[in-house]
Scaffold this active site. Structure first.
Site, PDB file in Angstrom:
ATOM      1  N   CYS A 111       0.842  -1.199   0.000  1.00  0.00           N
ATOM      2  CA  CYS A 111       0.000   0.000   0.000  1.00  0.00           C
ATOM      3  C   CYS A 111       0.877   1.249   0.000  1.00  0.00           C
ATOM      4  CB  CYS A 111      -0.935   0.014   1.207  1.00  0.00           C
ATOM      5  SG  CYS A 111      -1.967   1.501   1.196  1.00  0.00           S
ATOM      6  N   ASN A 149       0.331  -4.029  -7.128  1.00  0.00           N
ATOM      7  CA  ASN A 149      -0.437  -2.886  -6.640  1.00  0.00           C
ATOM      8  C   ASN A 149      -0.102  -1.664  -7.503  1.00  0.00           C
ATOM      9  OD1 ASN A 149      -1.948  -1.121  -4.954  1.00  0.00           O
ATOM     10  ND2 ASN A 149      -1.494  -2.401  -3.182  1.00  0.00           N
ATOM     11  N   GLY A 156      -3.289  -4.656 -12.899  1.00  0.00           N
ATOM     12  CA  GLY A 156      -2.683  -3.387 -13.304  1.00  0.00           C
ATOM     13  C   GLY A 156      -3.166  -3.008 -14.689  1.00  0.00           C
TER      14      GLY A 156
HETATM   15  C1  SIN Z   1      -5.618   2.335   0.117  1.00  0.00           C
HETATM   16  O1  SIN Z   1      -6.556   2.012   0.847  1.00  0.00           O
HETATM   17  O2  SIN Z   1      -4.893   3.303   0.379  1.00  0.00           O
HETATM   18  C2  SIN Z   1      -5.325   1.565  -1.125  1.00  0.00           C
HETATM   19  C3  SIN Z   1      -4.958   0.182  -0.799  1.00  0.00           C
HETATM   20  C4  SIN Z   1      -3.697  -0.264  -1.412  1.00  0.00           C
HETATM   21  O3  SIN Z   1      -3.148   0.385  -2.319  1.00  0.00           O
HETATM   22  O4  SIN Z   1      -3.196  -1.289  -0.985  1.00  0.00           O
END
Ligand code: SIN
Length: 307
Positions: A129, A189, A240
């Site tokens: 994240c 991610n 992605g």
């Molecule tokens: C978030 O809640 O900030 C996004 C989640 C993530 O990118 O893992």
């Protein structure tokens, strides 16, 4: 009829299309639009031990062919998830994968231990994240990745998918995850990105850096899946910028066992079931009985027999 199913660890998905964490809530809103049991599975919004309010607004910022987010892991916390959301997710008729985020390896361990319940088909460790200062991008580092995966492996018998960021020492970290007991690699991610408000000259997000997703990043994610599937022997789950069945086929040809649709759900809420339909049609039209012949064919000089 072709066999559209895919096996990931102990889990057999009816098809390779999953809804990505953070873009599908817990599935309930989309279940009002279509029968979400058509999907291979749903990955929940990231769950943390305690509830999190997330970052202050704005949290979303559109870019050409992309979307920056700075959500900050807003979620109801483990207790409320177990009491309210998980029972509803189990009713949706598809595989339930719970994405978790912890402050440290022990917290990840506690989360996966308490999620070791019937009806949780796999757990996705969010090591990626970009929206929590200093703590989110564990997956950029092989040693830190191994520590979290090892603690979680001891804490549960459930399949563990490890979701990586697209930057950092990801190939080495994926190998470390495999050695520490991961079941699958989930890649990737969002990319760390920035937008600046012209009027004020300040970053639009309170945290400055956000995470970029959407079609803008597809070739980058595809390249990463191509590389990852050569360095680990675990199934790789690609994500992605996947918005069409053609994108999904490219990821499978690059070596992915399954794909996750994220920002595509925001562009078109019916994106994921359209992929399911398109992928099945692709198999039928090509006369393929399953995904075996084309999975990873980009590494082997393409589809055998193709001109
Ligand atoms: C978030 O809640 O900030 C996004 C989640 C993530 O990118 O893992």
């Amino acid at each position: 009829m072709p066999d559209t199913s895919v096996r990931i660890g102990s889990l057999v998905l009816k098809n390779p299309v999953l809804a990505a964490s953070g873009t599908f809530g817990f599935g309930g809103d989309y279940a009002r639009l279509y029968d979400v049991s058509r999907l291979g599975g749903i990955v929940s919004k990231a769950i943390t031990l305690r509830p999190r309010a997330g970052n202050p607004p704005p949290r979303l910022w559109e870019t050409p062919c992309g979307l920056l987010n700075s959500i900050g892991l807003e979620n109801p916390g483990l207790e409320a998830f177990l009491a309210e959301e998980l029972p509803r997710m189990r009713e949706l008729g598809t595989a339930v994968i719970v994405n978790v985020w912890g402050e440290d390896p022990e917290e990840y361990g506690e989360l996966v231990s308490r999620l070791s319940l019937p009806g949780v088909d796999a757990i996705e460790l969010n090591l990626s994240c970009p929206n929590v200062r200093g703590k989110g991008l564990v997956g950029e580092n092989p040693e830190a990745t191994a520590r979290v995966v090892a603690v979680c492996r001891r804490a549960t018998d459930k399949d563990l998918w490890v979701k990586f960021p697209p930057q950092g020492e990801v190939l080495q970290a994926a190998r470390a995850a495999q050695q520490a007991g991961a079941t699958a690699i989930s890649a990737a991610n969002t990319y760390r990105g920035l937008a600046i408000e012209l009027e004020t000259g300040r970053p639009v997000f309170a945290n400055a850096i956000g995470g970029l997703s959407g079609p803008a990043i597809k070739p980058l994610s595809l390249r990463l899946v191509y590389e990852l599937s050569q360095v680990v022997s675990l199934p790789v789950i690609g994500s992605g910028g996947i918005v069409s069945w053609q994108d999904a086929v490219e990821f499978i040809m690059a070596g992915a066992h399954a794909v996750q649709v994220g920002t595509g759900n925001f562009i078109d809420p019916l994106c994921a079931p359209k992929l399911v339909r398109g992928l099945r049609k692709f198999l039928v039209q090509r006369g393929l009985g399953s995904w075996e012949l084309i999975r990873g064919c980009a590494h082997r000089g393409g589809i055998s027999g193709a001109a």
